[in-house]
Design a protein around this motif. Structure first.
Motif: not given
Ligand code: MG
Ligand code: TYD
Length: 453
Positions: A101-103, A124-126, A170-172
């Protein structure tokens, strides 16, 4: 002084109860009720509703003045969105962890920023460095793509108001939290509240927003189901573990057709769009192997050829097994009964396994003919001619019924070099102008057997 109240909210469906329950009476999930504190302080609701104090207007007098859709240039992505990104729309993307998803969004945003749009990627994850490392791998260098590593809703909104991007991701949603609620990040009320604020901002300012959401074990979007109602478009990014290809599927779209799919392949340097999925799905097909049939299924608006495999082997079990992957189990049971009764195949002492190669799911009546012929072919130990495509609905009397969009299917088969197409007679009658592939119209299973075996 705000008074605190405690409620128990189901983390799966959003049901609220004043006391704890082991099983949610609304969605039937166990152990999903979690204590949440609710402040009864006057809520800043004024900001959270879409109201514009408009008076009702005749529909003929309303001007749409729709700003044009924005094309990212990634064809498969634009297609699933219904022909490009609508300014001001909110899109929720769900998928298993690590599916890409992020990619996908980083690549889409890189493409959109090339079009001159200011894109803001909030993760918010990386960390920014991690995103940069990923971007390097994908070969993304664009000054219009801004990256922010942040989990506080207030800070994100502040930045959005300052930067005024055209698109936002917005991830995630599960990592974003607002300090106005006491509950923990990731909890239902947090997800609902923070996504709600972002959606309202998007709608008010015409900012296109992508929300990435995690998926629970049973495959639905984790957190509030209510989120699906609040957004314009819901997409799922799917793929089987161990397979390289990924399917982007629209399950709700206010601006286009659902059931539309986009096919991607995960490569060393990111996702690559697959503009001819049939080729990919048929690439490893065993030629002249019994139990293999090629069918043409319509996914959204496009025909896709896939290989259906069946294995019929004698069983020592009292109740023989019927295992299916990628097709409906009940459908297979029904078709097996038709084969027994109408074609005299002795299948009651045979295990039957049916699989759609490549991990795709096909779910439409047109695949019936593929299922019966694959099972028949494995049972008879006779291969179906490899350059033959079949499709058609099989009725309980063994009759073959017409299906929709036959022409598109036949053309796709012709494009991929198939020279024969077995299809319902009622469909073939309308396609007399097609010369290649050769069309064999059939009206019963027996006729089909005569042709292929
Ligand atoms: Mg991701
Ligand atoms: P990611 O986008 O982080 O998934 P999600 O955001 O849905 O959790 O994708 C991670 C996976 O994709 C990871 O297992 C490695 C793979 N991958 C590639 O194969 N090639 C690439 O260029 C990239 C960036 C990732």
């Amino acid at each position: 002084m705000a008074k605190e109240r405690i409620i128990y909210a189901c983390q799966s469906c959003g049901f609220q109860s004043p006391k704890w329950l082991g099983k949610c009476p609304d969605c039937g999930e166990w152990n999903t009720l979690v204590e949440e504190k609710i402040e009864r302080a006057p809520h800043p609701r004024g900001e959270l509703v879409l109201g514009t104090n408009e008076a009702p207007a005749p529909i003929s007098a309303i001007t749409t003045a729709e700003k044009g859709r924005v094309l990212s240039g990634i064809g498969e992505f634009d297609r699933v969105l219904g022909g490009g990104l609508v300014p001001g729309s909110v899109i929720l993307i769900g998928g298993d962890p690590g599916i890409g998803k992020s990619t996908l969004l980083l690549q889409a945003f890189a493409a959109l920023s090339q079009e001159g749009l200011t894109c803001l990627y909030v993760s918010g994850e990386e960390s920014q460095r991690q995103i940069k490392m990923r971007a390097e791998r994908l070969g993304i260098v664009s000054p219009n793509l801004l990256v922010l590593s942040e989990t506080s809703l207030e800070k994100i909104l502040e930045q959005v108001k300052k930067i005024k991007p055209s698109v936002l991701v917005i991830d995630s949603v599960q990592t974003i939290f607002t300090s106005s609620l006491p509950s923990a990040p990731g909890s239902l009320s947090q997800v609902r509240e923070s996504s709600g604020s972002i959606i309202v901002l998007a709608k008010k300012s015409g900012l296109s927003t992508f929300l990435i959401g995690h998926v629970t074990k049973d495959g639905s979007l984790a957190g509030p189901r209510t989120l699906e109602h609040m957004v314009d478009t819901v997409l799922y990014f799917e793929g089987e573990r161990g397979h390289n290809f990924r399917i982007l599927r629209a399950v709700k779209n206010r601006f286009g057709s659902t059931n539309e799919i986009g096919v991607f392949e995960m490569k060393e340097a990111g996702l690559r769009e697959v503009s001819n999925p049939s080729e990919l799905f048929l690439s490893e097909r065993p030629l002249r192997a019994p139990g293999s049939a090629v069918i043409c299924s319509i996914e959204g608006t496009r025909p896709i050829l896939v290989e259906l495999q069946a294995l019929v082997s004698s069983t020592f079990l009292a109740v023989p097994r019927r295992t299916t992957i990628g097709v409906d189990h009940n459908r297979v049971a029904l078709l097996v009964a038709v084969l027994e009764k109408k074609m005299g195949l002795k299948l009651y002492n045979q295990d039957i396994f049916v699989n759609v190669a490549g991990g795709v799911h096909v779910d439409e009546p047109a695949v019936d003919l593929g299922i019966v012929t694959a099972v028949g072919s494995s049972y008879e130990e006779k291969a179906i001619e490899p350059r033959t495509v079949l499709f058609g609905e099989v009725g309980l009397a063994g009759e073959i019924r017409g299906i929709a969009q036959a022409e598109a299917r036949v053309k796709e088969a012709g494009k991929l070099g198939f020279d024969r197409c077995i299809l319902p007679l009622s469909n073939s009658r309308q396609l007399t102008h097609i010369k290649t592939p050769e069309l064999s119209g059939i009206s019963s299973l027996a006729e089909c057997w005569n042709i292929i075996f």
